[in-house]
Design a protein around this motif. Sequence first.
Motif, mmCIF file in Angstrom:
data_model
loop_
_atom_site.group_PDB
_atom_site.id
_atom_site.type_symbol
_atom_site.label_atom_id
_atom_site.label_comp_id
_atom_site.label_asym_id
_atom_site.label_seq_id
_atom_site.Cartn_x
_atom_site.Cartn_y
_atom_site.Cartn_z
ATOM 1 N N UNK A 44 0.940 -1.100 -0.002
ATOM 2 C CA UNK A 44 0.057 0.033 0.162
ATOM 3 C C UNK A 44 0.890 1.293 -0.028
ATOM 4 N N UNK A 45 2.052 1.305 0.417
ATOM 5 C CA UNK A 45 3.081 2.317 0.181
ATOM 6 C C UNK A 45 3.127 2.839 -1.195
ATOM 7 N N UNK A 46 3.088 1.907 -2.063
ATOM 8 C CA UNK A 46 3.286 2.084 -3.425
ATOM 9 C C UNK A 46 2.040 2.853 -3.999
ATOM 10 N N UNK A 47 0.784 2.355 -3.548
ATOM 11 C CA UNK A 47 -0.389 2.772 -4.160
ATOM 12 C C UNK A 47 -0.553 4.197 -3.664
ATOM 13 N N UNK A 48 -0.392 4.596 -2.113
ATOM 14 C CA UNK A 48 -0.155 5.874 -1.563
ATOM 15 C C UNK A 48 0.805 6.868 -2.278
ATOM 16 N N UNK A 49 1.787 6.484 -2.637
ATOM 17 C CA UNK A 49 2.776 7.301 -3.254
ATOM 18 C C UNK A 49 2.063 7.847 -4.800
ATOM 19 N N UNK A 50 1.687 6.814 -5.447
ATOM 20 C CA UNK A 50 1.095 7.130 -6.804
ATOM 21 C C UNK A 50 -0.134 8.135 -6.631
ATOM 22 N N UNK A 51 -0.875 7.840 -5.576
ATOM 23 C CA UNK A 51 -2.034 8.716 -5.602
ATOM 24 C C UNK A 51 -1.623 10.256 -5.065
ATOM 25 N N UNK A 52 -0.490 10.217 -4.353
ATOM 26 C CA UNK A 52 -0.091 11.658 -3.932
ATOM 27 C C UNK A 52 0.639 12.227 -4.779
ATOM 28 N N UNK A 53 1.799 11.575 -5.673
ATOM 29 C CA UNK A 53 2.702 12.067 -6.456
ATOM 30 C C UNK A 53 2.490 12.324 -7.800
ATOM 31 N N UNK A 54 1.475 11.517 -8.340
ATOM 32 C CA UNK A 54 1.113 11.562 -9.700
ATOM 33 C C UNK A 54 -0.199 12.398 -9.958
ATOM 34 N N UNK A 55 -0.019 13.559 -10.512
ATOM 35 C CA UNK A 55 -0.994 14.427 -10.750
ATOM 36 C C UNK A 55 -1.932 14.118 -12.008
ATOM 37 N N UNK A 56 -1.968 12.977 -12.559
ATOM 38 C CA UNK A 56 -2.707 12.772 -13.974
ATOM 39 C C UNK A 56 -3.836 11.826 -13.796
#
Length: 140
Positions: A44-56
């Motif tokens: 889930x750390x990966x999922x959270x990073x994507x949701x937080x740091x990928x603005x597309x």
Amino acid sequence: MTRLLISLATRGRPQQVVQTINQSVLHLTEEDTIIQVQVDDDDLRTAEAIKRDVPDSRVQVNIAPREDTIAEKWNRALKTEADLYQVAADDDPYITPGYDRLIIEAAKAFPDGMGFVYGNLANASFPCGAATTRRMASKL
């Protein structure tokens, strides 16, 4: 319009995958293209990073139990409606401007909708990328 779905496999490398996605997104040209990131439910750390740091908005996170093979992970994407399915990895960004449009255009060579689109050879045996049409995927 033809929709391309890029199934991007990752595991336990949130910073790496975010960097790869953000580089790849810069070169998308089609509004319907989706980058679907296949994240394991124990990562889930990966999922959270994507949701937080990928603005597309073209980037989706697909969370599911970890499969036994990377092919099974890529195949998660087949549950989402698209015309073409491309496989990708978290350490290999797409850097060709308009790569999604090029893949879509190449697939038009198959009037019956049955085929694969391959990129240039990465070595003597394998292409750098492969996309399959929905019709071909359903036959396989």
